[in-house]
Design a protein around this motif. Structure first.
Motif, PDB file in Angstrom:
ATOM      1  N   SER A   1       0.817  -1.223   0.000  1.00 43.30           N
ATOM      2  CA  SER A   1       0.000   0.000   0.000  1.00 43.30           C
ATOM      3  C   SER A   1       0.848   1.269   0.000  1.00 43.30           C
ATOM      4  O   SER A   1       0.524   2.254   0.669  1.00 43.30           O
ATOM      5  CB  SER A   1      -0.970   0.010   1.196  1.00 43.30           C
ATOM      6  N   PHE A   2       1.926   1.255  -0.784  1.00 46.27           N
ATOM      7  CA  PHE A   2       2.798   2.422  -0.886  1.00 46.27           C
ATOM      8  C   PHE A   2       2.152   3.413  -1.845  1.00 46.27           C
ATOM      9  O   PHE A   2       2.036   3.151  -3.046  1.00 46.27           O
ATOM     10  CB  PHE A   2       4.185   1.987  -1.367  1.00 46.27           C
ATOM     11  N   ALA A   3       1.725   4.556  -1.331  1.00 44.88           N
ATOM     12  CA  ALA A   3       0.928   5.516  -2.095  1.00 44.88           C
ATOM     13  C   ALA A   3       1.591   5.998  -3.394  1.00 44.88           C
ATOM     14  O   ALA A   3       0.946   5.987  -4.448  1.00 44.88           O
ATOM     15  CB  ALA A   3       0.540   6.697  -1.210  1.00 44.88           C
ATOM     16  N   PRO A   4       2.864   6.431  -3.393  1.00 39.98           N
ATOM     17  CA  PRO A   4       3.443   6.945  -4.645  1.00 39.98           C
ATOM     18  C   PRO A   4       4.078   5.859  -5.524  1.00 39.98           C
ATOM     19  O   PRO A   4       5.018   6.112  -6.273  1.00 39.98           O
ATOM     20  CB  PRO A   4       4.497   7.942  -4.153  1.00 39.98           C
ATOM     21  N   ARG A   5       3.547   4.645  -5.462  1.00 38.72           N
ATOM     22  CA  ARG A   5       4.164   3.516  -6.198  1.00 38.72           C
ATOM     23  C   ARG A   5       4.265   3.771  -7.694  1.00 38.72           C
ATOM     24  O   ARG A   5       5.227   3.357  -8.328  1.00 38.72           O
ATOM     25  CB  ARG A   5       3.440   2.213  -5.902  1.00 38.72           C
ATOM     26  N   TYR A   6       3.280   4.449  -8.298  1.00 35.20           N
ATOM     27  CA  TYR A   6       3.342   4.673  -9.746  1.00 35.20           C
ATOM     28  C   TYR A   6       4.443   5.663 -10.120  1.00 35.20           C
ATOM     29  O   TYR A   6       5.042   5.547 -11.186  1.00 35.20           O
ATOM     30  CB  TYR A   6       1.981   5.117 -10.299  1.00 35.20           C
ATOM     31  N   VAL A   7       4.723   6.610  -9.241  1.00 39.03           N
ATOM     32  CA  VAL A   7       5.827   7.550  -9.472  1.00 39.03           C
ATOM     33  C   VAL A   7       7.153   6.786  -9.433  1.00 39.03           C
ATOM     34  O   VAL A   7       8.013   6.964 -10.304  1.00 39.03           O
ATOM     35  CB  VAL A   7       5.818   8.686  -8.417  1.00 39.03           C
ATOM     36  N   TYR A   8       7.318   5.913  -8.439  1.00 41.26           N
ATOM     37  CA  TYR A   8       8.544   5.115  -8.319  1.00 41.26           C
ATOM     38  C   TYR A   8       8.680   4.164  -9.504  1.00 41.26           C
ATOM     39  O   TYR A   8       9.762   3.984 -10.049  1.00 41.26           O
ATOM     40  CB  TYR A   8       8.546   4.330  -7.004  1.00 41.26           C
TER      41      TYR A   8
END
Length: 158
Positions: A123-130
């Motif tokens: 549930s890592f919120a900025p996963r798409y940025v990473y």
């Protein structure tokens, strides 16, 4: 000024970690580092196991300046695991990147997709940025680490 008397890694795996990628490969594979130690096992079923003792620096890039680590944050500590939210995602991703090109069944795109899935499981919120960052710049970081750390190894069928 770089740091002195410091290790090049941030994390060291205390016990082997296995994850079911669901990405089937034609044969079971064992990957050894340059010293001959088994660091990664990929089974035909898609089960990926990173072996105890594997060391990595979390999400890249990171660098040390005057004994302060600067770079990509690994996220808050996950209440379920007690580890940063990107801990397991960066572990599997780094291990796969280290042994990229040693087997045709695993490509960079697979490692990057697994990175995204594992961040989602945490549930890592900025996963798409990473994920976008590794898709765009991952090859550059891989090349730099391969040169700087002398990444080398071998693969063999089980």
């Amino acid at each position: 000024m770089l740091c002195k008397n410091a290790v090049s890694w941030l994390y060291r795996l205390e016990r082997s970690y296995s994850w079911d990628s669901r990405h089937q490969v034609p044969r079971d594979l064992v990957f050894r580092d340059a010293s001959g130690s088994v660091r990664l096992v990929v089974e035909t079923s898609g089960r990926i196991t990173v072996m105890r003792g594997y060391s990595w620096n979390g999400c890249s890039p990171k660098f040390c300046l005057l004994d302060i680590l600067i770079g990509t944050p690994d996220g808050v500590v996950n209440a379920d695991t007690g580890k940063p939210k990107t801990y397991y995602a960066s572990l599997v991703h780094d291990a796969l990147y280290q042994f990229l090109l040693l087997d045709e069944g695993l490509k960079r795109r697979h490692a990057d997709r697994f990175f995204l899935r594992l961040m989602g499981e945490a549930s890592f919120a900025p996963r798409y940025v990473y994920w976008l960052a590794v898709r765009t710049f991952g090859w550059l970081v891989w090349l730099g680490k391969k040169r700087a750390r002398g990444w080398a190894g071998s693969s063999e069928a089980l």
